[in-house]
Scaffold this motif. Structure first.
Motif, PDB file in Angstrom:
ATOM      1  N   GLN A 253      14.180  -7.370   6.762  1.00 22.98           N
ATOM      2  CA  GLN A 253      14.323  -7.128   5.335  1.00 22.98           C
ATOM      3  C   GLN A 253      13.105  -6.389   4.773  1.00 22.98           C
ATOM      4  O   GLN A 253      13.237  -5.534   3.893  1.00 22.98           O
ATOM      5  N   ALA A 254      11.920  -6.687   5.286  1.00 22.49           N
ATOM      6  CA  ALA A 254      10.714  -5.987   4.826  1.00 22.49           C
ATOM      7  C   ALA A 254      10.795  -4.501   5.163  1.00 22.49           C
ATOM      8  O   ALA A 254      10.376  -3.641   4.374  1.00 22.49           O
ATOM      9  N   ALA A 255      11.338  -4.176   6.356  1.00 17.25           N
ATOM     10  CA  ALA A 255      11.502  -2.772   6.718  1.00 17.25           C
ATOM     11  C   ALA A 255      12.518  -2.085   5.812  1.00 17.25           C
ATOM     12  O   ALA A 255      12.308  -0.963   5.354  1.00 17.25           O
ATOM     13  N   LEU A 256      13.613  -2.781   5.522  1.00 14.21           N
ATOM     14  CA  LEU A 256      14.636  -2.206   4.651  1.00 14.21           C
ATOM     15  C   LEU A 256      14.128  -2.052   3.221  1.00 14.21           C
ATOM     16  O   LEU A 256      14.516  -1.117   2.513  1.00 14.21           O
ATOM     17  N   ASP A 257      13.238  -2.939   2.805  1.00 14.29           N
ATOM     18  CA  ASP A 257      12.719  -2.888   1.432  1.00 14.29           C
ATOM     19  C   ASP A 257      11.916  -1.622   1.159  1.00 14.29           C
ATOM     20  O   ASP A 257      11.829  -1.171   0.013  1.00 14.29           O
ATOM     21  N   VAL A 258      11.277  -1.052   2.191  1.00 11.72           N
ATOM     22  CA  VAL A 258      10.448   0.146   1.988  1.00 11.72           C
ATOM     23  C   VAL A 258      11.196   1.417   2.359  1.00 11.72           C
ATOM     24  O   VAL A 258      10.630   2.509   2.331  1.00 11.72           O
ATOM     25  N   LEU A 259      12.475   1.278   2.707  1.00 10.62           N
ATOM     26  CA  LEU A 259      13.258   2.403   3.182  1.00 10.62           C
ATOM     27  C   LEU A 259      13.972   3.101   2.022  1.00 10.62           C
ATOM     28  O   LEU A 259      14.566   2.458   1.160  1.00 10.62           O
ATOM     29  N   ALA A 260      13.909   4.421   2.021  1.00 11.51           N
ATOM     30  CA  ALA A 260      14.588   5.206   0.992  1.00 11.51           C
ATOM     31  C   ALA A 260      16.102   5.146   1.189  1.00 11.51           C
ATOM     32  O   ALA A 260      16.583   4.852   2.292  1.00 11.51           O
TER      33      ALA A 260
ATOM     34  N   HIS B 223       0.812  -1.214   0.000  1.00  7.50           N
ATOM     35  CA  HIS B 223       0.000   0.000   0.000  1.00  7.50           C
ATOM     36  C   HIS B 223       0.850   1.270   0.000  1.00  7.50           C
ATOM     37  O   HIS B 223       0.314   2.369  -0.137  1.00  7.50           O
ATOM     38  N   LEU B 224       2.170   1.125   0.168  1.00 10.28           N
ATOM     39  CA  LEU B 224       3.030   2.308   0.208  1.00 10.28           C
ATOM     40  C   LEU B 224       3.216   2.869  -1.200  1.00 10.28           C
ATOM     41  O   LEU B 224       3.493   2.141  -2.145  1.00 10.28           O
ATOM     42  N   LYS B 225       3.086   4.174  -1.326  1.00  8.86           N
ATOM     43  CA  LYS B 225       3.211   4.813  -2.625  1.00  8.86           C
ATOM     44  C   LYS B 225       4.654   5.199  -2.943  1.00  8.86           C
ATOM     45  O   LYS B 225       5.006   5.439  -4.096  1.00  8.86           O
ATOM     46  N   ALA B 226       5.508   5.292  -1.920  1.00 12.40           N
ATOM     47  CA  ALA B 226       6.902   5.685  -2.126  1.00 12.40           C
ATOM     48  C   ALA B 226       7.716   5.183  -0.940  1.00 12.40           C
ATOM     49  O   ALA B 226       7.162   4.911   0.135  1.00 12.40           O
ATOM     50  N   PRO B 227       9.032   5.052  -1.097  1.00 13.44           N
ATOM     51  CA  PRO B 227       9.871   4.685   0.052  1.00 13.44           C
ATOM     52  C   PRO B 227       9.736   5.705   1.182  1.00 13.44           C
ATOM     53  O   PRO B 227       9.448   6.880   0.951  1.00 13.44           O
ATOM     54  N   VAL B 228       9.933   5.233   2.390  1.00 10.18           N
ATOM     55  CA  VAL B 228       9.801   6.104   3.563  1.00 10.18           C
ATOM     56  C   VAL B 228      11.186   6.505   4.060  1.00 10.18           C
ATOM     57  O   VAL B 228      12.188   5.829   3.826  1.00 10.18           O
ATOM     58  N   ALA B 229      11.239   7.643   4.766  1.00  9.77           N
ATOM     59  CA  ALA B 229      12.517   8.143   5.264  1.00  9.77           C
ATOM     60  C   ALA B 229      13.027   7.346   6.454  1.00  9.77           C
ATOM     61  O   ALA B 229      14.236   7.263   6.693  1.00  9.77           O
ATOM     62  N   ALA B 230      12.106   6.748   7.215  1.00  6.88           N
ATOM     63  CA  ALA B 230      12.507   5.999   8.401  1.00  6.88           C
ATOM     64  C   ALA B 230      11.414   5.015   8.783  1.00  6.88           C
ATOM     65  O   ALA B 230      10.227   5.234   8.493  1.00  6.88           O
ATOM     66  N   VAL B 231      11.828   3.943   9.443  1.00 10.97           N
ATOM     67  CA  VAL B 231      10.909   2.949  10.000  1.00 10.97           C
ATOM     68  C   VAL B 231      11.282   2.764  11.467  1.00 10.97           C
ATOM     69  O   VAL B 231      12.457   2.579  11.799  1.00 10.97           O
ATOM     70  N   VAL B 232      10.283   2.828  12.354  1.00 11.64           N
ATOM     71  CA  VAL B 232      10.495   2.494  13.758  1.00 11.64           C
ATOM     72  C   VAL B 232       9.641   1.277  14.071  1.00 11.64           C
ATOM     73  O   VAL B 232       8.403   1.337  13.972  1.00 11.64           O
ATOM     74  N   ASP B 233      10.290   0.185  14.425  1.00  9.00           N
ATOM     75  CA  ASP B 233       9.576  -1.055  14.716  1.00  9.00           C
ATOM     76  C   ASP B 233       9.385  -1.188  16.221  1.00  9.00           C
ATOM     77  O   ASP B 233      10.318  -1.502  16.955  1.00  9.00           O
ATOM     78  N   THR B 234       8.175  -0.936  16.685  1.00 15.09           N
ATOM     79  CA  THR B 234       7.843  -1.064  18.101  1.00 15.09           C
ATOM     80  C   THR B 234       7.202  -2.410  18.410  1.00 15.09           C
ATOM     81  O   THR B 234       6.929  -2.695  19.577  1.00 15.09           O
ATOM     82  N   SER B 235       6.939  -3.219  17.379  1.00 18.59           N
ATOM     83  CA  SER B 235       6.108  -4.406  17.549  1.00 18.59           C
ATOM     84  C   SER B 235       6.857  -5.719  17.437  1.00 18.59           C
ATOM     85  O   SER B 235       6.424  -6.734  17.984  1.00 18.59           O
TER      86      SER B 235
END
Length: 324
Positions: free
Chosen positions: A227-234, A209-221
């Motif tokens: 790898q999934a977090a890195l895949d959506v990271l700019a 559902h992401l339209k573009a890479p994100v600047a940061a990911v914070v995983d609290t869960s």
């Protein structure tokens, strides 16, 4: 030293050895001495955080002096000022959030001595509600303002947006002008959206559902594979991890990681410096009126063992406060 008439002993929840909740004693200990640079407070409520359970169990290794009074966060009123202390008055409502570890005694007691530089005036809000949010709030403030420090308009993905830290991350990120996406269970979509984030189902497929890479990911869960977090990271982006997944070992595409100049940071607030905590707490205080409270449950001090069992129970969604 400015003071009022004080007792010689106090009720406290403490341990004399590491172990389970059954190791917690609730009984009398001597009133701690008020030394230069410290403030004695009459504790009105003390929070029970997961890190308190880790300290009690001995799984979070830190300097410890037995008997160790438990709990790192509390609010109360000033009853005595040590030599050299200024800026506080007797009867003033104050709060602290870095006791109970690193050689410091905790605050799950009728009274506590706190270093003046670790004490803040209580904002004009519900004091128990404030105490319920200061631990996740300070965590979020350090992450948003000090570890990430993203420019306004950048996009942050919060994995676990409906949790305690996740909710404060969303609020503080919005206060600093960030766009926020958040994964959560569909039942929490409305809550997350009301805080200002765009929610996505945390189950597999959320990244579609992401339209573009994100600047940061914070995983609290701990539910998002690395790898999934890195895949959506700019390129040049950062992943901050502060939760353990069911399988604690992770692998990822190392060449892609370094070619994209991405960063991976682990974070736990109990390793935050005094300067980091001070900046975070000042930020929380400045924005106190804008923060949505978290649900909490109060228990008498005598039920400290129960609170330590509940804090590890995934079905207990409320913050836990002990009332001396």
């Amino acid at each position: 030293m400015s003071t009022t008439t004080l007792p010689t002993n106090m009720q406290a929840a403490y341990i004399t050895a590491f172990g389970g909740p059954d190791r917690i004693h609730v009984g009398e200990l001597p009133l701690p001495p008020v030394t230069p640079g410290t403030v004695l407070i009459r504790v009105k409520a003390a929070a029970v955080d997961r890190v308190d359970a880790y300290v009690r169990a001995g799984t979070f290794r830190t300097e410890t002096h037995f008997p160790l009074i438990l709990s790192r966060d509390a609010w109360g009123t000033v009853v005595a000022l040590g030599p050299g202390v200024t800026g506080f008055t007797l009867g003033q409502r104050v709060w602290t959030n870095s006791a109970g570890y690193a050689g410091r005694q905790g605050v799950a007691a009728q009274y506590a001595v706190v270093a003046a530089n670790r004490l803040w005036p209580l904002p004009a809000v519900d004091p128990n509600g404030w105490l319920a949010l200061v631990h996740p709030g300070a965590t979020a403030a350090i992450i948003v303002n000090q570890l990430l420090n993203l420019p306004a308009g950048a996009t942050l993905l919060v994995a676990g947006g409906a949790g305690h830290v996740g909710r404060l991350l969303i609020q503080l990120a919005k206060l600093t002008g960030l766009a926020v996406l958040a994964t959560c269970h569909p039942r929490d979509f409305a809550t997350v959206a009301a805080l200002g984030a765009t929610p996505s189902d945390y189950h597999e497929g959320w990244a579609d559902h992401l339209k573009a890479p994100v600047a940061a990911v914070v995983d609290t869960s701990g539910r998002v594979p690395l790898q999934a977090a890195l895949d959506v990271l700019a390129p040049g982006g950062q992943v901050i991890v502060m939760a353990t997944p069911p399988t604690p070992l992770a692998s990822f595409d190392l060449p892609r990681f370094y070619m994209q100049r991405q960063r991976l940071t682990g974070f736990v607030i109990s390793h935050a410096s005094l300067a980091e905590l001070t900046a975070a707490n000042d930020f929380l205080t400045a924005h106190a009126a804008a923060l949505q409270p978290l649900a909490y449950r109060t228990l008498p001090l005598g039920q400290a063992p129960l609170a330590h069992r509940l804090v590890g129970d995934a079905t207990e969604k409320r913050r836990l406060l002990l009332i001396p």
